[in-house]
Write a protein that holds these residues in place. Structure first.
Motif, short mmCIF file in Angstrom:
data_model
loop_
_atom_site.label_atom_id
_atom_site.label_comp_id
_atom_site.label_asym_id
_atom_site.label_seq_id
_atom_site.Cartn_x
_atom_site.Cartn_y
_atom_site.Cartn_z
N VAL A 35 5.69 10.91 1.67
CA VAL A 35 5.19 10.01 0.63
C VAL A 35 5.04 8.61 1.23
N GLU A 36 3.97 7.92 0.85
CA GLU A 36 3.75 6.55 1.31
C GLU A 36 3.29 5.70 0.14
N VAL A 37 3.87 4.49 0.01
CA VAL A 37 3.50 3.55 -1.05
C VAL A 37 3.19 2.22 -0.39
N GLU A 38 2.02 1.68 -0.70
CA GLU A 38 1.61 0.40 -0.15
C GLU A 38 1.62 -0.65 -1.25
N ASN A 39 2.13 -1.83 -0.96
CA ASN A 39 2.17 -2.93 -1.91
C ASN A 39 0.77 -3.50 -2.07
N GLU A 40 0.33 -3.66 -3.33
CA GLU A 40 -1.02 -4.18 -3.58
C GLU A 40 -1.17 -5.62 -3.13
N ASN A 41 -0.12 -6.43 -3.31
CA ASN A 41 -0.19 -7.85 -2.96
C ASN A 41 0.02 -8.11 -1.48
N ASP A 42 0.76 -7.22 -0.82
CA ASP A 42 1.06 -7.39 0.60
C ASP A 42 0.82 -6.08 1.33
N ILE A 46 4.74 -1.51 3.60
CA ILE A 46 4.52 -0.09 3.33
C ILE A 46 5.87 0.61 3.30
N LEU A 47 6.14 1.31 2.20
CA LEU A 47 7.32 2.16 2.08
C LEU A 47 6.90 3.58 2.42
N GLU A 48 7.74 4.27 3.15
CA GLU A 48 7.38 5.64 3.53
C GLU A 48 8.61 6.50 3.61
N VAL A 49 8.52 7.70 3.05
CA VAL A 49 9.54 8.73 3.25
C VAL A 49 8.89 9.77 4.15
N PHE A 50 9.61 10.13 5.21
CA PHE A 50 9.05 11.10 6.15
C PHE A 50 10.14 12.02 6.68
N ASP A 51 9.69 13.11 7.24
CA ASP A 51 10.56 14.12 7.84
C ASP A 51 10.45 13.99 9.35
N CYS A 52 11.59 13.99 10.02
CA CYS A 52 11.61 13.92 11.48
C CYS A 52 12.45 15.10 11.98
N PRO A 53 11.82 16.29 12.11
CA PRO A 53 12.60 17.48 12.48
C PRO A 53 13.09 17.44 13.92
N SER A 163 8.57 -2.12 -8.79
CA SER A 163 7.43 -1.23 -9.08
C SER A 163 7.09 -0.35 -7.88
N ASP A 164 7.15 -0.89 -6.68
CA ASP A 164 6.86 -0.11 -5.48
C ASP A 164 7.92 0.97 -5.26
N PHE A 165 9.19 0.61 -5.46
CA PHE A 165 10.25 1.58 -5.26
C PHE A 165 10.18 2.67 -6.33
N THR A 170 8.98 8.28 -7.94
CA THR A 170 8.14 9.18 -8.75
C THR A 170 7.34 10.13 -7.86
N SER A 171 6.80 9.62 -6.78
CA SER A 171 6.05 10.46 -5.84
C SER A 171 6.96 11.50 -5.19
N MET A 172 8.20 11.12 -4.88
CA MET A 172 9.14 12.08 -4.30
C MET A 172 9.51 13.16 -5.31
#
Length: 182
Positions: A35-42, A46-53, A163-165, A170-172
């Motif tokens: 999941v990735e969320v980008e801030n509209e104002n900045d 970028i917030l990102e949840v990722f898997d690193c196996p 709001s970004d968090f 929600t995406s997760m």
């Protein structure tokens, strides 16, 4: 003879993808975005949840992006290379639970904080964990979490708006419903 060289060159070019895909899996860790969320104002935030196996075992991380440099009042963003990574767990359920614990800070009093482990690294997380202080801040109408690392008298920090968090959590949740067995 000229047609023979051209035919040989075409054959070699056609075989390159075969040899590339025939290689064993890479020993280098991979960063598989969930999941990735980008801030509209900045857009740089970028917030990102990722898997690193590693060895077939999933490890989920939160990237809160690049940290500023400064003190408690002024932060200057100058480091476009290193990111702050927080380990979330080894399953989507664990990752979602950890995100909900962080999100609960938005409901507390301004100044409330918690300490978590994280690492400041280039590209992918490493095993050099240090203490990251997560503090709830409220300035005028803006609510945000400050992820900060203290080093040698200065503070490295990133700020994540509520709001970004919320969008990230929600995406997760949606991702967890789509892939419940992960």
């Amino acid at each position: 003879m000229n047609t023979f060289k051209k035919s040989l060159a075409v054959l070699c070019l056609a075989l390159i993808p075969v040899f590339v895909f025939a290689q064993k899996t890479s020993k280098f860790p991979q960063r598989n975005e969930i999941v990735e969320v980008e801030n509209e104002n900045d857009p740089s935030m970028i917030l990102e949840v990722f898997d690193c196996p590693v060895d077939g075992v999933s490890h989920y991380f939160l990237s809160v992006g690049h940290l500023g440099f400064g003190d408690e009042v002024v932060q200057v963003l100058f480091d476009p290379v290193f990111e702050l990574f927080l380990p979330l767990g080894d399953s989507i359920s664990e990752a979602l639970e950890t995100l909900k614990q962080l999100q609960a800070l938005y409901k507390s009093e301004p100044g409330a904080s918690m300490e978590v482990q994280g690492c400041l690294a280039f590209g992918i997380p490493n095993d050099k964990y240090e203490t990251v202080k997560v503090t709830f801040r409220k300035v005028l109408l803006t609510r945000f979490l400050e992820f900060s690392v203290q080093r040698e008298g200065y503070i490295r920090a990133a700020h994540v708006q509520k709001s970004d968090f919320g969008s990230l959590v929600t995406s997760m949740k949606l991702h967890h419903k789509m892939y419940p067995k992960k």
